[in-house]
Write an enzyme that holds these catalytic residues in place. Structure first.
Site, PDB file in Angstrom:
ATOM      1  N   ASP A   1       0.824  -1.203   0.000  1.00 43.93           N
ATOM      2  CA  ASP A   1       0.000   0.000   0.000  1.00 43.93           C
ATOM      3  C   ASP A   1       0.866   1.266   0.000  1.00 43.93           C
ATOM      4  O   ASP A   1       1.955   1.287   0.584  1.00 43.93           O
ATOM      5  CB  ASP A   1      -0.899  -0.029   1.246  1.00 43.93           C
TER       6      ASP A   1
ATOM      7  N   GLU B   1       1.124  -0.260  -5.126  1.00 45.78           N
ATOM      8  CA  GLU B   1      -0.025   0.675  -5.124  1.00 45.78           C
ATOM      9  C   GLU B   1       0.534   2.076  -5.342  1.00 45.78           C
ATOM     10  O   GLU B   1       0.930   2.757  -4.405  1.00 45.78           O
ATOM     11  CB  GLU B   1      -0.773   0.557  -3.795  1.00 45.78           C
TER      12      GLU B   1
ATOM     13  N   ASP C   1     -10.953   1.604  -1.080  1.00 46.77           N
ATOM     14  CA  ASP C   1     -11.067   2.998  -0.648  1.00 46.77           C
ATOM     15  C   ASP C   1     -12.014   3.812  -1.526  1.00 46.77           C
ATOM     16  O   ASP C   1     -12.290   4.972  -1.206  1.00 46.77           O
ATOM     17  CB  ASP C   1      -9.693   3.681  -0.678  1.00 46.77           C
TER      18      ASP C   1
END
Length: 494
Positions: A289, A336, A392
């Site tokens: 992430d 990401e 998200d």
């Protein structure tokens, strides 16, 4: 090889007891994915959660969530009786974390007390193999429980600063509690490895997800404070987040302590090598992430209430991943790399060779600052992973309700359609990105089901409304499996 898969958190599985776990529902989901000819199951982090219930804010980067332990397994082992189990609840579409906290942990403790686990040779071997993180974690959780689960920053000074005499006293005083937390981790990871092996046997690979940062209230920071930007009283000097953008006028204040990258480099990135090695064992592919944070990270003064006063600092860059791969070999990683990308971020991703992410919604959303052209399918490279949206983002059905009319028209023009039916546009969007060059195409389960924002997994910068959505036991129908299989065959992703 072009492949496809589904994004679904373990917590979202329709297991019987209020939250998804490693029980028969998880194995059935794997079977359903295999029938639908899907190669990947992407999950959210498996970490134990605390206040806010976020899997990206865990008490340890190595510990798993005890909520995921199968209660039925404890019945089989004789640790619990059938009458101990809560009433089955397979069709609730939300996880009730307060109920779980108040009711699941007493059951887990009862199972521990009935287990005589300390005499189990497999348990002993697990504890020995994992003592490098498990000993500190179990001690941390035991001390935390003894202080009414308060964060370690309010513990007595000798415990905050890890005075060895004080720690030894707690090890003796809390021996049973320490073994309880080791017991929980033993079953989380034993059951997870069994589920992963089953998935692999069915041709399904697991994409795991690791946050770039760890929570301040974690055994990681308490146990190795020298690896983080803390002052002499072990309080953060600055914390993590991201700057203001089209989605948030004040940015995002995550609050995680920042790494002391100079110290990490001095150790040869030993902690990161351990962390990635652990993930390499747990998953087939690892999604990291906020990858851009390794090139430059956003530093926000500790105590600020928003991210407005933050500034960028230089991170370790490619040097970290070069060192990790020299130790562990080539890694199967997804970077990401969403958000505004500088030339140095792009260079780092290119040097690593990891595929970056493409989010279809961003191609038509003026709130995104990274440039629509980056997310239009005709611009994708093979070395990328495409999503309709991530955990998200809004679901596609919810997103249609909130974008501007001109953005919706841009989407329709791109899809070469006059159709104005939202459900049909979702299908056409999925077909479009499945046909793209991207090596991997991952679709959130909510988009295959055409659910609105009531099924959204996370709305960043909010508390109390996230991480709750659950799949209904009857949602993964034969018709949906046929739909997934057909588009996968037509786009040559099998």
């Amino acid at each position: 090889m072009r492949k496809s898969g589904v994004l679904l958190s373990i917590s979202s599985l329709p297991s019987k007891y209020g939250i998804g776990c490693f029980d028969e529902a998880a194995y059935k989901f794997v079977d359903d994915l295999a029938e639908a000819k899907q190669t990947y199951w992407q999950i959210l982090p498996l970490g134990i959660t605390g206040y806010g219930d976020s899997p990206y804010q865990s008490f340890s980067t190595f510990a798993g969530n005890p909520y995921f332990i199968s209660l039925d397994e404890f019945v089989k082992r004789g640790y619990l009786d059938e009458e101990d189990l809560p009433e089955a609840d397979v069709n609730s579409d939300k996880v009730n974390y307060e109920y779980l906290y108040e009711n699941r942990y007493p059951l887990l403790r009862k199972a521990y007390e009935n287990s005589n686990i300390v005499e189990d040779a497999n348990f002993q071997a697990y504890c020995e193999e994992n003592k490098w993180w498990l000993d500190d974690y179990a001690l941390f959780m035991a001390i935390k429980a003894s202080y009414d689960n308060q964060g370690w920053e309010v513990w007595p000074r000798e415990l905050r600063l890890r005075d060895e005499e004080a720690l030894n006293a707690k090890r003796a005083e809390l021996a049973s509690e320490i073994n309880y937390h080791k017991f929980l981790q033993y079953f989380v990871w034993t059951e997870w490895y069994a589920l992963r092996a089953y998935a692999n046997s069915k041709g399904v690979k697991i994409i795991g997800d690791i946050p770039i940062y760890v929570a301040f209230d974690s055994s990681d920071v308490w146990g190795q404070p020298e690896l983080f930007q803390l002052d002499e009283d072990v309080k953060p000097t600055a914390v993590a987040g991201v700057p203001p953008d089209g989605f948030s006028a004040t940015g995002q204040l995550w609050g995680n302590p920042l790494y002391d990258w100079k110290k990490h480099k001095e150790t040869g990135y030993a902690w990161w090598i351990q962390r990635i090695a652990y993930c390499k064992k747990a998953y087939d592919v690892v999604r990291i992430d906020h990858f851009r944070g390794f090139d430059e990270y956003f530093s926000i003064p500790y105590g600020d209430e928003t991210a407005v006063n933050g500034h960028w600092e230089k991170g370790p860059g490619y040097d970290l991943f070069k060192t990790v791969e020299e130790s562990l070999g080539k890694l199967d990683v997804i970077a990401e790399d969403l958000g505004y990308l500088t030339d140095t971020v792009k260079e780092m991703v290119a040097q690593c060779g990891y595929p970056g992410m493409k989010v279809f919604e961003f191609a038509f959303d003026s709130r995104d600052s990274s440039g629509a052209s980056n997310y239009l399918p005709h611009n994708y490279t093979e070395n990328s992973v495409v999503y309709t949206g991530t955990h998200d983002n809004e679901t596609m059905m919810g997103w249609f309700k909130n974008i501007h009319p001109e953005e919706r028209q841009m989407l329709k023009d791109y899809l070469h359609t006059d159709c104005d039916d939202d459900a049909t546009l979702v299908d056409m969007s999925i077909d479009c990105i499945m046909a793209s060059k991207s090596d991997k195409c991952i679709i959130p389960m909510q988009d295959y089901l055409k659910l609105d924002n009531s099924a959204r997994m996370n709305q960043p910068n909010t508390l109390g409304i996230n991480w709750m959505w659950r799949l209904n036991a009857n949602d993964f129908t034969d018709a949906l499996k046929n739909r997934m299989r057909d588009i996968t065959e037509k786009t040559n992703r099998i």
